[in-house]
Design a protein around this motif. Structure first.
Motif, PDB file in Angstrom:
ATOM      1  N   PRO A  27      19.842  40.132  82.317  1.00 25.20           N
ATOM      2  CA  PRO A  27      20.551  40.933  83.315  1.00 25.20           C
ATOM      3  C   PRO A  27      20.775  42.361  82.827  1.00 25.20           C
ATOM      4  CG  PRO A  27      22.048  39.415  82.230  1.00 25.20           C
ATOM      5  CD  PRO A  27      20.669  39.064  81.765  1.00 25.20           C
ATOM      6  N   LYS A  28      20.779  43.284  83.777  1.00 21.94           N
ATOM      7  CA  LYS A  28      20.981  44.707  83.470  1.00 21.94           C
ATOM      8  C   LYS A  28      22.277  45.201  84.085  1.00 21.94           C
ATOM      9  CE  LYS A  28      16.099  45.796  83.151  1.00 21.94           C
ATOM     10  NZ  LYS A  28      14.999  46.599  83.644  1.00 21.94           N
ATOM     11  N   CYS A  29      22.809  46.260  83.491  1.00 23.42           N
ATOM     12  CA  CYS A  29      24.023  46.881  83.992  1.00 23.42           C
ATOM     13  C   CYS A  29      23.758  47.485  85.371  1.00 23.42           C
ATOM     14  CB  CYS A  29      24.498  47.970  83.028  1.00 23.42           C
ATOM     15  SG  CYS A  29      25.920  48.902  83.623  1.00 23.42           S
ATOM     16  N   ALA A  30      24.675  47.249  86.299  1.00 19.67           N
ATOM     17  CA  ALA A  30      24.539  47.787  87.648  1.00 19.67           C
ATOM     18  C   ALA A  30      24.687  49.301  87.683  1.00 19.67           C
ATOM     19  CB  ALA A  30      25.581  47.155  88.565  1.00 19.67           C
ATOM     20  N   LYS A  31      25.347  49.880  86.686  1.00 17.18           N
ATOM     21  CA  LYS A  31      25.575  51.324  86.678  1.00 17.18           C
ATOM     22  C   LYS A  31      24.481  52.090  85.931  1.00 17.18           C
ATOM     23  CE  LYS A  31      29.073  54.758  85.465  1.00 17.18           C
ATOM     24  NZ  LYS A  31      30.404  54.934  84.848  1.00 17.18           N
ATOM     25  N   CYS A  32      24.187  51.678  84.689  1.00 15.96           N
ATOM     26  CA  CYS A  32      23.253  52.474  83.866  1.00 15.96           C
ATOM     27  C   CYS A  32      21.894  51.813  83.649  1.00 15.96           C
ATOM     28  CB  CYS A  32      23.889  52.838  82.524  1.00 15.96           C
ATOM     29  SG  CYS A  32      24.098  51.448  81.401  1.00 15.96           S
ATOM     30  N   GLY A  33      21.738  50.536  84.022  1.00 17.59           N
ATOM     31  CA  GLY A  33      20.455  49.865  83.919  1.00 17.59           C
ATOM     32  C   GLY A  33      20.093  49.318  82.541  1.00 17.59           C
ATOM     33  N   VAL A  34      20.994  49.398  81.579  1.00 15.74           N
ATOM     34  CA  VAL A  34      20.739  48.893  80.228  1.00 15.74           C
ATOM     35  C   VAL A  34      20.842  47.367  80.232  1.00 15.74           C
ATOM     36  CG1 VAL A  34      21.714  48.834  77.880  1.00 15.74           C
ATOM     37  CG2 VAL A  34      21.530  50.984  79.093  1.00 15.74           C
ATOM     38  N   LEU A  35      20.014  46.713  79.433  1.00 13.86           N
ATOM     39  CA  LEU A  35      20.099  45.265  79.294  1.00 13.86           C
ATOM     40  C   LEU A  35      21.469  44.883  78.741  1.00 13.86           C
ATOM     41  CD1 LEU A  35      16.675  44.182  77.756  1.00 13.86           C
ATOM     42  CD2 LEU A  35      17.592  43.533  79.976  1.00 13.86           C
ATOM     43  N   LEU A  36      22.112  43.917  79.384  1.00  9.24           N
ATOM     44  CA  LEU A  36      23.421  43.467  78.937  1.00  9.24           C
ATOM     45  C   LEU A  36      23.309  42.495  77.763  1.00  9.24           C
ATOM     46  CD1 LEU A  36      25.088  42.921  82.414  1.00  9.24           C
ATOM     47  CD2 LEU A  36      25.543  44.769  80.794  1.00  9.24           C
ATOM     48  N   ILE A  37      22.205  41.767  77.725  1.00  6.23           N
ATOM     49  CA  ILE A  37      21.960  40.804  76.654  1.00  6.23           C
ATOM     50  C   ILE A  37      20.523  41.007  76.194  1.00  6.23           C
ATOM     51  CG2 ILE A  37      21.863  38.368  76.036  1.00  6.23           C
ATOM     52  CD1 ILE A  37      23.720  37.897  78.441  1.00  6.23           C
ATOM     53  N   GLY A  38      20.373  41.648  75.050  1.00  8.29           N
ATOM     54  CA  GLY A  38      19.019  41.922  74.589  1.00  8.29           C
ATOM     55  C   GLY A  38      18.766  41.545  73.146  1.00  8.29           C
ATOM     56  N   GLY A  39      19.794  41.076  72.452  1.00 10.82           N
ATOM     57  CA  GLY A  39      19.631  40.727  71.059  1.00 10.82           C
ATOM     58  C   GLY A  39      19.721  41.915  70.127  1.00 10.82           C
ATOM     59  N   ASP A  40      20.243  43.040  70.636  1.00  6.16           N
ATOM     60  CA  ASP A  40      20.410  44.227  69.807  1.00  6.16           C
ATOM     61  C   ASP A  40      21.875  44.378  69.417  1.00  6.16           C
ATOM     62  OD1 ASP A  40      17.710  45.003  70.064  1.00  6.16           O
ATOM     63  OD2 ASP A  40      18.125  45.932  71.998  1.00  6.16           O
ATOM     64  N   VAL A  41      22.104  45.183  68.386  1.00  8.16           N
ATOM     65  CA  VAL A  41      23.461  45.532  67.969  1.00  8.16           C
ATOM     66  C   VAL A  41      23.790  46.871  68.608  1.00  8.16           C
ATOM     67  CG1 VAL A  41      24.963  46.065  66.021  1.00  8.16           C
ATOM     68  CG2 VAL A  41      23.177  44.314  65.776  1.00  8.16           C
ATOM     69  N   THR A  42      24.904  46.935  69.313  1.00  4.61           N
ATOM     70  CA  THR A  42      25.293  48.136  70.039  1.00  4.61           C
ATOM     71  C   THR A  42      26.450  48.835  69.333  1.00  4.61           C
ATOM     72  OG1 THR A  42      24.690  47.020  72.095  1.00  4.61           O
ATOM     73  CG2 THR A  42      26.010  49.013  72.295  1.00  4.61           C
ATOM     74  N   ASP A  43      26.345  50.164  69.207  1.00  2.00           N
ATOM     75  CA  ASP A  43      27.451  50.965  68.680  1.00  2.00           C
ATOM     76  C   ASP A  43      28.507  51.112  69.766  1.00  2.00           C
ATOM     77  OD1 ASP A  43      26.683  51.849  65.978  1.00  2.00           O
ATOM     78  OD2 ASP A  43      25.005  52.792  67.020  1.00  2.00           O
ATOM     79  N   LEU A  44      29.749  50.858  69.420  1.00  2.00           N
ATOM     80  CA  LEU A  44      30.846  50.964  70.379  1.00  2.00           C
ATOM     81  C   LEU A  44      31.727  52.165  70.084  1.00  2.00           C
ATOM     82  CD1 LEU A  44      32.158  47.271  70.419  1.00  2.00           C
ATOM     83  CD2 LEU A  44      30.548  48.336  72.002  1.00  2.00           C
ATOM     84  N   ASP A  45      32.372  52.670  71.144  1.00  2.00           N
ATOM     85  CA  ASP A  45      33.480  53.602  70.941  1.00  2.00           C
ATOM     86  C   ASP A  45      34.758  52.787  71.165  1.00  2.00           C
ATOM     87  OD1 ASP A  45      34.062  53.474  73.710  1.00  2.00           O
ATOM     88  OD2 ASP A  45      33.045  55.352  74.136  1.00  2.00           O
TER      89      ASP A  45
END
Length: 144
Positions: A27-45
């Motif tokens: 599934p992708k984000c409805a706003k920005c189109g990024v994969l919500l679950i991709g097996g990557d590590v995401t940097d957070l603020d």
């Protein structure tokens, strides 16, 4: 089994809801189109961190680290490997404790690297020190 799953986009912070049956479809984000679950590590603020740790239906493990920390840098590829292995059951993210010191203070983080596992809006467990991918995977499976 639940019908819908709610996930915060770890890139833009948008709350997303989609059918649980489509979890494996990426599934992708409805706003920005990024994969919500991709097996990557995401940097957070700090804002994304707070939203995702409090609201998501899928477990989230966060690596609290700093760029100057040798063990943190050593563990980064192992954390990424664990993220790939557990991509459909747990999301992986990291937050720089130097850049966001209020997070460290609020969570009473005394040493890094530190992994905190969140599920259903609550902290489930902590694991301190650098770990290999297998150790991280075992920690997640043990507590979920």
């Amino acid at each position: 089994m639940q019908d819908a799953i709610k996930l915060t986009c770890l890139t833009c912070g948008q709350a997303n809801r989609f059918p649980f049956a489509k979890l494996e479809a990426g599934p992708k984000c409805a706003k920005c189109g990024v994969l919500l679950i991709g097996g990557d590590v995401t940097d957070l603020d700090d804002l994304q961190h707070d939203k995702a740790t409090r609201a998501d239906d899928l477990p989230l493990i966060v690596d609290y680290w700093a760029p100057w920390c040798g063990p943190c840098r050593t563990m980064a590829p192992e954390f990424a490997a664990a993220a790939k292995a557990l991509r459909l059951s747990t999301r992986f993210a990291k937050i720089d404790t130097e850049q966001f010191p209020t997070i460290s203070q609020r969570l009473q983080i005394r040493g890094i690297p530190l992994l905190i596992l969140y599920a259903k809006g609550k902290e489930v467990a902590r694991l301190s020190g650098a770990r290999p991918a297998a150790g991280i995977e075992s920690f997640v499976r043990q507590h979920l």
